[in-house]
Design a protein around this motif. Structure first.
Motif, PDB file in Angstrom:
ATOM      1  N   ASN A   2     -16.372   1.679 -52.468  1.00 15.96           N
ATOM      2  CA  ASN A   2     -15.090   1.154 -52.020  1.00 15.96           C
ATOM      3  C   ASN A   2     -14.949  -0.297 -52.405  1.00 15.96           C
ATOM      4  O   ASN A   2     -15.917  -1.013 -52.535  1.00 15.96           O
ATOM      5  N   THR A  16     -13.370   0.968 -46.151  1.00 16.87           N
ATOM      6  CA  THR A  16     -14.390   1.622 -45.351  1.00 16.87           C
ATOM      7  C   THR A  16     -15.783   1.393 -45.926  1.00 16.87           C
ATOM      8  O   THR A  16     -15.947   1.010 -47.087  1.00 16.87           O
ATOM      9  N   CYS A  17     -16.751   1.670 -45.119  1.00 19.36           N
ATOM     10  CA  CYS A  17     -18.164   1.541 -45.468  1.00 19.36           C
ATOM     11  C   CYS A  17     -18.492   2.371 -46.715  1.00 19.36           C
ATOM     12  O   CYS A  17     -17.979   3.478 -46.895  1.00 19.36           O
ATOM     13  N   CYS A  22     -19.723   7.936 -44.537  1.00 18.30           N
ATOM     14  CA  CYS A  22     -19.248   7.053 -43.471  1.00 18.30           C
ATOM     15  C   CYS A  22     -17.788   6.683 -43.709  1.00 18.30           C
ATOM     16  O   CYS A  22     -17.402   6.324 -44.822  1.00 18.30           O
ATOM     17  N   ARG A  23     -16.983   6.758 -42.686  1.00 12.32           N
ATOM     18  CA  ARG A  23     -15.566   6.407 -42.797  1.00 12.32           C
ATOM     19  C   ARG A  23     -15.223   5.230 -41.875  1.00 12.32           C
ATOM     20  O   ARG A  23     -14.061   4.914 -41.657  1.00 12.32           O
ATOM     21  N   ASP A  24     -16.246   4.542 -41.338  1.00 14.24           N
ATOM     22  CA  ASP A  24     -16.011   3.392 -40.470  1.00 14.24           C
ATOM     23  C   ASP A  24     -15.476   2.213 -41.270  1.00 14.24           C
ATOM     24  O   ASP A  24     -15.730   2.086 -42.473  1.00 14.24           O
ATOM     25  N   ALA A  25     -14.749   1.353 -40.596  1.00 12.66           N
ATOM     26  CA  ALA A  25     -14.173   0.169 -41.239  1.00 12.66           C
ATOM     27  C   ALA A  25     -15.280  -0.755 -41.744  1.00 12.66           C
ATOM     28  O   ALA A  25     -16.323  -0.913 -41.114  1.00 12.66           O
ATOM     29  N   ALA A  26     -15.035  -1.369 -42.886  1.00 15.07           N
ATOM     30  CA  ALA A  26     -15.974  -2.326 -43.459  1.00 15.07           C
ATOM     31  C   ALA A  26     -15.987  -3.605 -42.628  1.00 15.07           C
ATOM     32  O   ALA A  26     -14.936  -4.114 -42.237  1.00 15.07           O
ATOM     33  N   CYS A  49     -20.357  -1.017 -42.753  1.00 15.15           N
ATOM     34  CA  CYS A  49     -20.026  -1.142 -41.338  1.00 15.15           C
ATOM     35  C   CYS A  49     -21.250  -1.764 -40.659  1.00 15.15           C
ATOM     36  O   CYS A  49     -22.290  -1.965 -41.297  1.00 15.15           O
TER      37      CYS A  49
END
Length: 84
Positions: A2, A16-17, A22-26, A49
């Motif tokens: 990303n 995102t990470c 993983c779909r968590d916010a960076a 993340c």
């Protein structure tokens, strides 16, 4: 991986990470360079993340690739780079 260089305001466009699945916010930008492939001044980035920052940093670090770890909200894209 990303890239932290886009913001359109849509929640779907939140960077995102880079960890697989993983779909968590960076939260972090991991700045790296593979000296066997890249010129010394070239920098590539992965996003992380909180949960995956240490794992991704270690992965790059043991290979000698990791150059810097910067909070995402403090990251400034180097001038003249094609992508952060």
């Amino acid at each position: 991986m990303n890239s932290p260089d886009f913001f359109s305001g849509s929640e779907a466009d939140i960077p995102t990470c880079s960890a697989k699945g993983c779909r968590d916010a960076a939260v972090w930008v991991l700045v790296w360079n593979n000296p066997k492939l890249h010129a010394p001044e070239r920098r590539k980035t992965w996003l992380a993340c909180e949960e995956h920052r240490e794992h991704l940093s270690q992965f790059l670090g043991v290979r000698g690739f990791l150059k810097d770890v910067v909070k995402f909200d403090e990251w400034e894209q180097p001038e003249g780079s094609e992508r952060p």
